[in-house]
Design an enzyme around this catalytic site. Structure first.
Site, PDB file in Angstrom:
ATOM      1  N   ARG A   1     -33.883  15.586  -3.743  1.00 59.28           N
ATOM      2  CA  ARG A   1     -33.102  15.142  -4.923  1.00 59.28           C
ATOM      3  C   ARG A   1     -31.612  15.345  -4.683  1.00 59.28           C
ATOM      4  NH1 ARG A   1     -32.221  18.342  -8.826  1.00 59.28           N
ATOM      5  NH2 ARG A   1     -34.210  19.434  -8.650  1.00 59.28           N
TER       6      ARG A   1
ATOM      7  N   TYR B   1     -22.474  -6.409 -19.316  1.00 55.11           N
ATOM      8  CA  TYR B   1     -23.928  -6.388 -19.138  1.00 55.11           C
ATOM      9  C   TYR B   1     -24.580  -5.709 -20.350  1.00 55.11           C
ATOM     10  CZ  TYR B   1     -28.483  -5.250 -17.275  1.00 55.11           C
ATOM     11  OH  TYR B   1     -29.832  -5.124 -17.099  1.00 55.11           O
TER      12      TYR B   1
ATOM     13  N   ASP C   1     -17.369  -2.611 -13.332  1.00 58.43           N
ATOM     14  CA  ASP C   1     -18.671  -3.095 -12.875  1.00 58.43           C
ATOM     15  C   ASP C   1     -18.418  -4.312 -11.987  1.00 58.43           C
ATOM     16  OD1 ASP C   1     -21.151  -4.307 -12.546  1.00 58.43           O
ATOM     17  OD2 ASP C   1     -21.860  -3.752 -14.545  1.00 58.43           O
TER      18      ASP C   1
ATOM     19  N   LYS D   1     -28.809  -6.595  -7.381  1.00 59.08           N
ATOM     20  CA  LYS D   1     -28.417  -8.005  -7.400  1.00 59.08           C
ATOM     21  C   LYS D   1     -27.957  -8.465  -6.012  1.00 59.08           C
ATOM     22  CE  LYS D   1     -29.421  -7.292 -11.689  1.00 59.08           C
ATOM     23  NZ  LYS D   1     -28.426  -6.920 -12.700  1.00 59.08           N
TER      24      LYS D   1
HETATM   25  C1  PLP Z   1     -28.284  -5.874 -13.659  1.00 59.56           C
HETATM   26  C2  PLP Z   1     -26.918  -5.390 -13.982  1.00 59.56           C
HETATM   27  C3  PLP Z   1     -26.690  -4.045 -14.315  1.00 59.56           C
HETATM   28  C4  PLP Z   1     -27.815  -3.028 -14.411  1.00 59.56           C
HETATM   29  O1  PLP Z   1     -28.351  -2.743 -13.164  1.00 59.56           O
HETATM   30  P1  PLP Z   1     -29.906  -2.333 -12.936  1.00 59.56           P
HETATM   31  O2  PLP Z   1     -29.982  -2.215 -11.462  1.00 59.56           O
HETATM   32  O3  PLP Z   1     -30.738  -3.416 -13.527  1.00 59.56           O
HETATM   33  O4  PLP Z   1     -30.111  -1.039 -13.651  1.00 59.56           O
HETATM   34  C5  PLP Z   1     -25.386  -3.657 -14.568  1.00 59.56           C
HETATM   35  N1  PLP Z   1     -24.365  -4.546 -14.538  1.00 59.56           N
HETATM   36  C6  PLP Z   1     -24.551  -5.838 -14.239  1.00 59.56           C
HETATM   37  C7  PLP Z   1     -23.389  -6.756 -14.220  1.00 59.56           C
HETATM   38  C8  PLP Z   1     -25.829  -6.313 -13.955  1.00 59.56           C
HETATM   39  O5  PLP Z   1     -26.011  -7.612 -13.686  1.00 59.56           O
END
Ligand code: PLP
Length: 388
Positions: A53, A106, A182, A207
């Site tokens: 961890r 998001y 982000d 993604k």
């Molecule tokens: C999918 C996404 C998230 C969240 O990420 P997860 O891996 O699904 O927890 C955060 N920000 C954006 C822009 C996203 O497309």
């Protein structure tokens, strides 16, 4: 690690970073280490592996590669998901501070911040992030101490609004707030927010970075050692740690990021142009279109326009449902950033705010042949008009 030449271009770094040292018979790719515990031949010292961890050798190559791609002075930190990373980032907000967040960030990030605000941890202010003056007013209204955090996402998901990121980040920092960006939609190949005022960069590695819709993973990058210490402590104590195999897969995906992005962006630009003015389409949102409200800012701030296109088909909600139901090659599914093209009416997701039009259909454009994508989409658009 080998190949840490700082002068390499980013599309080389995705291939070369995070490889084992160049020693005779060493593996060319990092091995996958599943062990949860590590030999302890003396009392543990800071930086020792100790337990799964706290650290894992399979995290290091990806963390090194992503840190370098973001221009961070330090390796990134991987988390079990993008939202796990978002929770760690929000933990940096001082108690009683204020978080300013795009209303079309998001939806999971907005939901998480809303829940924390409801629990009394901080005050949440959601804004139209493209409206610079309105955001600057919110920044001016930040309490002096503790100030809080500006959350940036540009373009937003799924409205594709483009913010004046450097200007807003500068104002937030001057007001004593932290800036978290982000960068999931852009990837470090299109934007490096740490170079324009962000303190911390967030990725849903799920993604584009991993790119094959088979890994859930998140990451944070920062050049600030004290912030990285706190984020690492949050990860270790709250336990949102990544599985070694997920990180290994993500590094494998990262190797092709540059060619995937190039192809997906070219496909998206071509489809956006063909969709513009199509009789079955009322509105196309894509920052690469000259008439898009975010175009000039995106052109000035990003090295590419990304591969997400949003459309509102003529005929509203029924036409949008019919469109999503009529595709044969495009996959009707949520998520984005994989090699395969996905299509989704966003308001099907209960977390999506009412300010997103009911008929808005998000296209995550993949790397297939663009004529095949167009033929399928055009057929489905025709069907949407007959059925609606
Ligand atoms: C999918 C996404 C998230 C969240 O990420 P997860 O891996 O699904 O927890 C955060 N920000 C954006 C822009 C996203 O497309």
């Amino acid at each position: 690690m080998a190949n840490s030449d700082p002068d390499l271009a980013p599309d080389t770094v995705v291939v070369s970073a995070g490889r084992p040292a160049r020693e005779h018979d060493a593996p060319a790719n990092p091995p996958l280490v599943l062990s949860t515990t590590f030999h302890e031949t003396r009392a543990p010292e800071p930086g020792d592996r100790i337990y799964g961890r706290m650290s894992n050798p399979s995290w290091d190559p990806f963390e090194e590669a992503l840190g370098r791609l973001e221009g961070a002075a330090l390796p990134a930190l991987v988390f079990s998901s993008g939202l796990g990373a978002a929770a760690a980032a929000l933990s940096l907000v001082p108690a009683g501070g204020t978080v300013i967040m795009p209303r079309h960030a998001y939806a999971g990030s907005v939901s998480l911040a809303t829940a924390e605000a409801a629990a009394g941890r901080f005050t949440l202010r959601t804004v139209d992030i493209a409206d610079t003056e309105a955001v600057l007013r919110e920044i001016d209204a930040l309490p002096g101490s503790p100030a809080g955090m500006l959350w940036l996402e540009s373009p937003t998901n799924p409205m594709l609004e483009v913010a004046e990121t450097a200007r807003l980040a500068g104002a937030a920092r001057a007001a004593g707030a932290l800036v978290v960006t982000d960068n999931t939609f852009n990837t470090p190949l299109l934007s490096r927010p740490l170079e324009t005022g962000a303190d911390v960069v967030l990725h849903s590695v799920t993604k584009y970075l991993s790119g094959h819709s088979d890994v859930v993973l998140g990451a944070l990058a920062t050049s600030n050692p004290a912030l990285r210490e706190r984020l690492l402590a949050h990860r270790t104590l709250h336990g949102a740690v990544a599985g070694p195999f997920e990180v290994w897969l993500a590094l494998r995906g990262l190797r092709t990021l540059a060619v995937r992005m190039e192809r997906a962006q070219a496909n998206a630009a071509e489809l956006a142009a063909r969709l513009t003015g199509h009789p079955a389409v009322d509105r196309v949102r894509f920052p690469g279109l000259p008439q898009d409200p975010g175009h000039e800012r995106a052109k000035a701030q990003l090295s590419g326009f990304g591969a997400i296109v949003c459309i509102e088909p003529a005929g509203g909600l029924e036409a949008a449902e019919a469109l999503v139901g009529a595709v044969r090659l495009w996959l009707p599914a949520t998520s984005l950033g994989g090699v395969e093209s996905l299509i989704e009416r966003r308001r099907r997701q209960p977390g999506e705010p009412a300010t997103v039009p009911e008929s808005l259909v998000r296209l995550s454009v993949g790397i297939e042949n663009v004529e095949d994508l167009w033929a399928d989409l055009e057929n489905a658009l025709k069907a949407s008009q007959r059925l609606s």
